[in-house]
Design a protein around this motif. Sequence first.
Motif, PDB file in Angstrom:
ATOM      1  N   GLN A 124     -16.167  46.890  35.474  1.00  0.00           N
ATOM      2  CA  GLN A 124     -15.233  47.582  34.405  1.00  0.00           C
ATOM      3  C   GLN A 124     -15.081  49.170  34.334  1.00  0.00           C
ATOM      4  O   GLN A 124     -13.962  49.312  34.321  1.00  0.00           O
ATOM      5  CB  GLN A 124     -16.217  47.242  32.785  1.00  0.00           C
TER       6      GLN A 124
ATOM      7  N   ALA B  73     -11.507  50.871  35.268  1.00  0.00           N
ATOM      8  CA  ALA B  73     -10.885  51.824  34.499  1.00  0.00           C
ATOM      9  C   ALA B  73     -10.709  53.062  35.165  1.00  0.00           C
ATOM     10  O   ALA B  73     -10.323  54.247  34.373  1.00  0.00           O
ATOM     11  CB  ALA B  73     -11.839  52.003  33.277  1.00  0.00           C
TER      12      ALA B  73
ATOM     13  N   ARG C 128     -15.254  47.993  23.249  1.00  0.00           N
ATOM     14  CA  ARG C 128     -14.672  46.431  23.485  1.00  0.00           C
ATOM     15  C   ARG C 128     -15.512  45.810  24.611  1.00  0.00           C
ATOM     16  O   ARG C 128     -15.605  44.679  24.421  1.00  0.00           O
ATOM     17  CB  ARG C 128     -13.191  46.539  23.815  1.00  0.00           C
TER      18      ARG C 128
ATOM     19  N   GLN D 166     -12.535  51.425  25.434  1.00  0.00           N
ATOM     20  CA  GLN D 166     -13.034  50.562  26.426  1.00  0.00           C
ATOM     21  C   GLN D 166     -14.435  50.126  26.230  1.00  0.00           C
ATOM     22  O   GLN D 166     -14.881  49.120  26.494  1.00  0.00           O
ATOM     23  CB  GLN D 166     -12.829  51.055  27.776  1.00  0.00           C
TER      24      GLN D 166
END
Lengths: 256, 256
Positions: free
Chosen positions: A133, A137, B136, B133
């Motif tokens: 993740q 990002a 979530r 981000q």
Amino acid sequence: MKIFKIGGGIIDDEAQLRHFLTELARVPGRKILVHGGGKGASQMLQHLGIEPRMVQGRRITDAPTLDIVTMFYAGKTNKQIVALLQAAEVNALGLSGADGNAVRAVQRPVKDIDYGFVGDLPENSINVGLLGQLLRAGITPVFCAITHDGHGQLLNTNADTIASTLARALTAEHEVALHFCFEKDGVLGDINDETSVIPQITARQYQQLKAEGVIAAGMVPKLDNAFAALEAGVERVVIENALNINKPVKTVLCRS
Amino acid sequence: MKIFKIGGGIIDDEAQLRHFLTELARVPGRKILVHGGGKGASQMLQHLGIEPRMVQGRRITDAPTLDIVTMFYAGKTNKQIVALLQAAEVNALGLSGADGNAVRAVQRPVKDIDYGFVGDLPENSINVGLLGQLLRAGITPVFCAITHDGHGQLLNTNADTIASTLARALTAEHEVALHFCFEKDGVLGDINDETSVIPQITARQYQQLKAEGVIAAGMVPKLDNAFAALEAGVERVVIENALNINKPVKTVLCRS
């Protein structure tokens, strides 16, 4: 994906650290940085009258020592590196193993020696989902050598081990190159000649060089660790000078 | 979304800190924790012969002081809190403002006083995208009171200011409640009676209580700050006891 590991020597020299981080910012693609600790923690411990104890190159980590190394590694050094990378337009984010449960360790069992609050990394210690993740990002994770056991205990953990364990765990989803950066240009064929860097070493050649005594004793644990990572699926392991990561001189280790 | 701010008092008492974190783990939904620093940094500074200097309740932060507060706030305290939350099944991730460029500050300009490496938070200092981000992904961000200027300089920054700036910035995408947790059960109607907690105060009532001198002097900056956050769109500000966040006794501030 590239994982860079830097040690204490470069952390103790701010000009060299800035140079390395500027070069790191020029490396394209996804990357992770793992840093060791410098001499600051030992100096602080001495200043506070807590004598650092080392056994076989590993620090014995009692509770006050853990506090101090956490302050230096996860606090001062990690945040200084992150702030400098941010200034170089790298979206760095500092992590201990506790953060997001990124690296879960187990406290080293007591056999002959009680290492104290030192962590070893079992299988599945890396939170691969979190790292995916963050990397997607556009974030560059910056790991210090502090992990946790999942039960509230922080643990002092070898930075080389964190780097190679990260590399192994990420091979499932990424093509991973593991870069060990230190103060020499690579693995030397002649320890007295800094220009004798061996450009490439296969696993078979390594066994031969080790048998012949060509590889310096201090390099053996690092290279054993590196070839184990290659065996476990890491694409490439590079031994290079922290000040010259974008220059061609380096040692590339390969399976065959 | 709930933002909790805790101060130094509870950080200095490990049993109380553990109690608070256990209660925080029981709070449902998305949450962020902002923590101040405890007395550890001041004690270490004194131990090292660096006398802490305070002006109008703010620490003057010279370079050695910045190093020490970064070690304590971003290192020891932040990682201890994160590890304890992880043990309580909260997926906490510790952040300074430098990490992921989460909070970008400007060094306070020198007027009458040179505060040194102290950060103020201008408009747009919060990286709302990063926080979205993380939230979530089920992560609970844990902020220490260290930020950066984007040019490689870390800055010591007031934790109340970080909490209310986060709350304001996140109102665009979330319904935000801001919880200031301290050692009393709420705003007291009678400073000598701990049971005189005022359950609810509107902006108009606050002006009246302030004019009548009912609100203790020390609470005024905190409440001014709180009502400013409400004016800026924060849904609810709560003043409560850090040890009783899941109990009904507290003061809820509201616009009208």
